[in-house]
Design a protein around this motif. Sequence first.
Motif, PDB file in Angstrom:
ATOM      1  N   SER A  11       0.798  -1.242   0.000  1.00 55.30           N
ATOM      2  CA  SER A  11       0.000   0.000   0.000  1.00 55.30           C
ATOM      3  C   SER A  11       0.828   1.289   0.000  1.00 55.30           C
ATOM      4  N   THR A  12       2.036   1.235  -0.555  1.00 60.57           N
ATOM      5  CA  THR A  12       2.812   2.484  -0.671  1.00 60.57           C
ATOM      6  C   THR A  12       2.580   3.176  -2.009  1.00 60.57           C
ATOM      7  N   GLY A  13       2.006   2.452  -3.004  1.00 61.80           N
ATOM      8  CA  GLY A  13       1.692   3.109  -4.270  1.00 61.80           C
ATOM      9  C   GLY A  13       2.266   2.459  -5.516  1.00 61.80           C
ATOM     10  N   LYS A  14       2.592   1.175  -5.452  1.00 60.77           N
ATOM     11  CA  LYS A  14       3.174   0.501  -6.618  1.00 60.77           C
ATOM     12  C   LYS A  14       2.214   0.503  -7.807  1.00 60.77           C
ATOM     13  N   THR A  15       0.952   0.202  -7.542  1.00 67.05           N
ATOM     14  CA  THR A  15      -0.036   0.170  -8.625  1.00 67.05           C
ATOM     15  C   THR A  15      -0.249   1.563  -9.203  1.00 67.05           C
ATOM     16  N   THR A  16      -0.268   2.568  -8.337  1.00 70.58           N
ATOM     17  CA  THR A  16      -0.427   3.958  -8.776  1.00 70.58           C
ATOM     18  C   THR A  16       0.685   4.342  -9.752  1.00 70.58           C
ATOM     19  N   VAL A  17       1.919   3.983  -9.413  1.00 72.53           N
ATOM     20  CA  VAL A  17       3.054   4.328 -10.267  1.00 72.53           C
ATOM     21  C   VAL A  17       3.060   3.486 -11.542  1.00 72.53           C
ATOM     22  N   SER A  18       2.782   2.197 -11.421  1.00 68.85           N
ATOM     23  CA  SER A  18       2.803   1.350 -12.624  1.00 68.85           C
ATOM     24  C   SER A  18       1.704   1.757 -13.596  1.00 68.85           C
ATOM     25  N   ASN A  19       0.548   2.178 -13.084  1.00 68.29           N
ATOM     26  CA  ASN A  19      -0.524   2.660 -13.956  1.00 68.29           C
ATOM     27  C   ASN A  19      -0.110   3.928 -14.690  1.00 68.29           C
ATOM     28  N   PRO A 140       2.322   5.828   9.177  1.00 68.27           N
ATOM     29  CA  PRO A 140       0.880   6.048   9.372  1.00 68.27           C
ATOM     30  C   PRO A 140       0.103   6.064   8.058  1.00 68.27           C
ATOM     31  N   GLN A 141       0.686   6.688   7.014  1.00 68.35           N
ATOM     32  CA  GLN A 141       0.030   6.709   5.706  1.00 68.35           C
ATOM     33  C   GLN A 141      -0.122   5.294   5.157  1.00 68.35           C
ATOM     34  N   GLN A 143      -0.294   2.412   6.757  1.00 73.22           N
ATOM     35  CA  GLN A 143      -1.317   1.647   7.469  1.00 73.22           C
ATOM     36  C   GLN A 143      -2.725   2.103   7.083  1.00 73.22           C
ATOM     37  N   LEU A 144      -2.917   3.423   7.014  1.00 71.93           N
ATOM     38  CA  LEU A 144      -4.227   3.971   6.659  1.00 71.93           C
ATOM     39  C   LEU A 144      -4.639   3.556   5.251  1.00 71.93           C
ATOM     40  N   ARG A 145      -3.701   3.628   4.304  1.00 73.50           N
ATOM     41  CA  ARG A 145      -4.002   3.251   2.921  1.00 73.50           C
ATOM     42  C   ARG A 145      -4.362   1.767   2.819  1.00 73.50           C
ATOM     43  N   LEU A 146      -3.688   0.936   3.590  1.00 76.14           N
ATOM     44  CA  LEU A 146      -3.988  -0.495   3.557  1.00 76.14           C
ATOM     45  C   LEU A 146      -5.388  -0.777   4.107  1.00 76.14           C
ATOM     46  N   ILE A 147      -5.746  -0.106   5.182  1.00 76.52           N
ATOM     47  CA  ILE A 147      -7.087  -0.269   5.756  1.00 76.52           C
ATOM     48  C   ILE A 147      -8.144   0.217   4.763  1.00 76.52           C
ATOM     49  N   GLN A 148      -7.879   1.366   4.141  1.00 76.15           N
ATOM     50  CA  GLN A 148      -8.822   1.898   3.151  1.00 76.15           C
ATOM     51  C   GLN A 148      -8.947   0.976   1.945  1.00 76.15           C
ATOM     52  N   SER A 183       4.301  10.562  -0.330  1.00 75.80           N
ATOM     53  CA  SER A 183       3.655  11.074   0.876  1.00 75.80           C
ATOM     54  C   SER A 183       2.983  12.423   0.644  1.00 75.80           C
ATOM     55  N   SER A 184       3.066  12.908  -0.606  1.00 75.43           N
ATOM     56  CA  SER A 184       2.473  14.215  -0.910  1.00 75.43           C
ATOM     57  C   SER A 184       1.432  14.053  -2.018  1.00 75.43           C
ATOM     58  N   THR A 185       1.434  14.936  -2.989  1.00 78.40           N
ATOM     59  CA  THR A 185       0.413  14.920  -4.047  1.00 78.40           C
ATOM     60  C   THR A 185       0.811  13.978  -5.183  1.00 78.40           C
ATOM     61  N   LEU A 186      -0.187  13.582  -5.966  1.00 80.13           N
ATOM     62  CA  LEU A 186       0.090  12.743  -7.130  1.00 80.13           C
ATOM     63  C   LEU A 186       0.965  13.484  -8.136  1.00 80.13           C
ATOM     64  N   GLU A 187       0.744  14.786  -8.264  1.00 80.05           N
ATOM     65  CA  GLU A 187       1.547  15.574  -9.213  1.00 80.05           C
ATOM     66  C   GLU A 187       3.034  15.498  -8.850  1.00 80.05           C
ATOM     67  N   GLU A 188       3.323  15.583  -7.559  1.00 82.63           N
ATOM     68  CA  GLU A 188       4.719  15.495  -7.122  1.00 82.63           C
ATOM     69  C   GLU A 188       5.276  14.099  -7.382  1.00 82.63           C
ATOM     70  N   LEU A 189       4.444  13.077  -7.198  1.00 83.01           N
ATOM     71  CA  LEU A 189       4.879  11.707  -7.460  1.00 83.01           C
ATOM     72  C   LEU A 189       5.172  11.515  -8.943  1.00 83.01           C
ATOM     73  N   TRP A 190       4.266  12.019  -9.808  1.00 85.41           N
ATOM     74  CA  TRP A 190       4.481  11.885 -11.255  1.00 85.41           C
ATOM     75  C   TRP A 190       5.786  12.553 -11.677  1.00 85.41           C
TER      76      TRP A 190
END
Length: 201
Positions: A11-19, A140-141, A143-148, A183-190
Amino acid sequence: MRLIGLTGGISTGKTTVSNYLAEMYPFPIWDADVYSRQAVQPNSPVLQTLVRRYGTGILLSDGSLNRSQLGNIIFNSLTERHWVEKQIHPVVRDRFSDNITKLQYEAGKNATAILVIPLLFEAKMTDLVTEIWVISCSPPQQQLRLIQRSNGSLSAKQAQARIDSQMPLEQKCKMADVILDNSSTLEELWQQVDDAIARTS
């Protein structure tokens, strides 16, 4: 060849980045989770091996794997988790190896591919890649993302057990060639992803 191993914690964002990579770049993307699911499809040798060990209680009525039931087993026993991984990981590794050989034959030495491997370090598959990207966020992020992601079906304790079953994220970051801070916005991640693609291409 440029073979990018994309990993991180659960839940750290692997799918988000691969997409994002799939949308923006013309690289093949190979996903260990997809190959793991294929390895345990109905009547597969691996699923039959799991049933021999755990019984038909790990199957759904249609003969497919009850992932939730298997998860209850492996996230509560390190021994069982390692045993299950030992059945699945060789199948996944073979798929990656076949893909790499085929890509090299078809596209040559200048080809780039993304290998999404959540357990890149744990499964000892780092030899398959030429560089390692680790996606990170705060505990904390995570754990929260995994629960969500579980739609609330996991308690904080259960979510933490799944996080703790993997190598600590901090340790993965120490072995990374690129750390993507999610840990911030999607724009920063991209932007980080674009910079990482550009840095040696």
